[in-house]
Design an enzyme around this catalytic site. Sequence first.
Site, PDB file in Angstrom:
ATOM      1  N   LYS A  42       0.848  -1.191   0.000  1.00  0.00           N
ATOM      2  CA  LYS A  42       0.000   0.000   0.000  1.00  0.00           C
ATOM      3  C   LYS A  42       0.885   1.243   0.000  1.00  0.00           C
ATOM      4  O   LYS A  42       2.102   1.167   0.207  1.00  0.00           O
ATOM      5  CB  LYS A  42      -0.921  -0.023   1.222  1.00  0.00           C
ATOM      6  N   TYR A 262      14.449  30.938   7.180  1.00  0.00           N
ATOM      7  CA  TYR A 262      13.248  31.604   7.667  1.00  0.00           C
ATOM      8  C   TYR A 262      13.201  31.612   9.193  1.00  0.00           C
ATOM      9  O   TYR A 262      13.507  30.609   9.850  1.00  0.00           O
ATOM     10  CB  TYR A 262      11.999  30.897   7.151  1.00  0.00           C
TER      11      TYR A 262
END
Length: 367
Positions: A42, A262
Amino acid sequence: MTCEAFPSDCQATLTIDLDRIITNYRTCRSLAGGTDCAAMVKADAYGMGIEQVAPALYNKAGCRNFFVANLAEAIKLRRHVPDAIIYVLNGVFPGHVPYFIQHRIRPVLNDLDQIQLWAAVTAADRPACAIHFDSGINRLGLSPQETGAFIGDTTLQACLNIALIMSHLACSDAPEHPLNLTQLQNFTAITRHFPGIPASLANSGGILLGPDYHFDLARPGLMMFGGNPSPRPLPDGIQAAYHISGKVLQLRDLRIGETVGYGATWTAERPSRIAIINVGYADGYLQVFNNCGQTAYKGHMLPIVGRVSMDMIAVDITDLEVTEISPGDDVELLGEHITLEMASEVSTLSQYEILTGVKERYQRVYK
């Protein structure tokens, strides 16, 4: 001039070692005492690419049973393993039945409504199914009340071609947790009502809990790709099957007191040299690694400094010789030196989150 492709060195790189995945699968079977193993593929084979991983397991490792989460994944998988047995963990829903029939896909039936829906399908058209019993995780699966009702309804059972009964462990990554034994006892009691039908309980962590948990089919996922589902050391024979590397974009020199990135969350406390790498949270390298992540270059561990931005990270290379690293060089973000366990420990993300968080922007190389 028209350029239809692009240069291979303009992206970060995810290298997937298919031979290691095959070896890990075989090791899982050995750890399970020879019990047959399905492959959990999956989430695009845990981010490693279902179109490459599944055929390798089918053709080279002899894997015949595969599990995916939903019908869309199953239909995609069917194109790559046309003769394999494919189970859908989410089950079947109204309107989906024709797709299960057309693509010969088996639903994992999780409640009495799904069972009734599947039982109503003409038997000649209907693929086999799995019945999922909730033995204590309180997620998908027949509740204890539904389990009792289904066990008592032999007429309904006779309407189905049940190929597998299964349950799922909640705490297999904590071997000493008492819920493991409780679930084992609950599931064992259920299996007695279905003699002759194969049973499955163990995921990767369940394989390591011992032979009582193995039953007839184990379902390795994380361990197949080199992750460790247990707090204990990784078993011999399981190796990382992936290598993620980013490229150095630029080198920068900082004076004492200058900041990086940042928010200015990292300040140079000495004359420093940093490298800017072309990986960020848009590539699945999340901000949980702000100021705590690690990278590796030629055996040197290089810390992340500052915030992870969308497309870039900064690493401190002050202790490297100036001539050792240059723009265009590859820096390891995940692999032999930066393991899933290490990344999980510093970030608080699970190994599953890190591995399945790999995004499409990487150049994928299979070997």
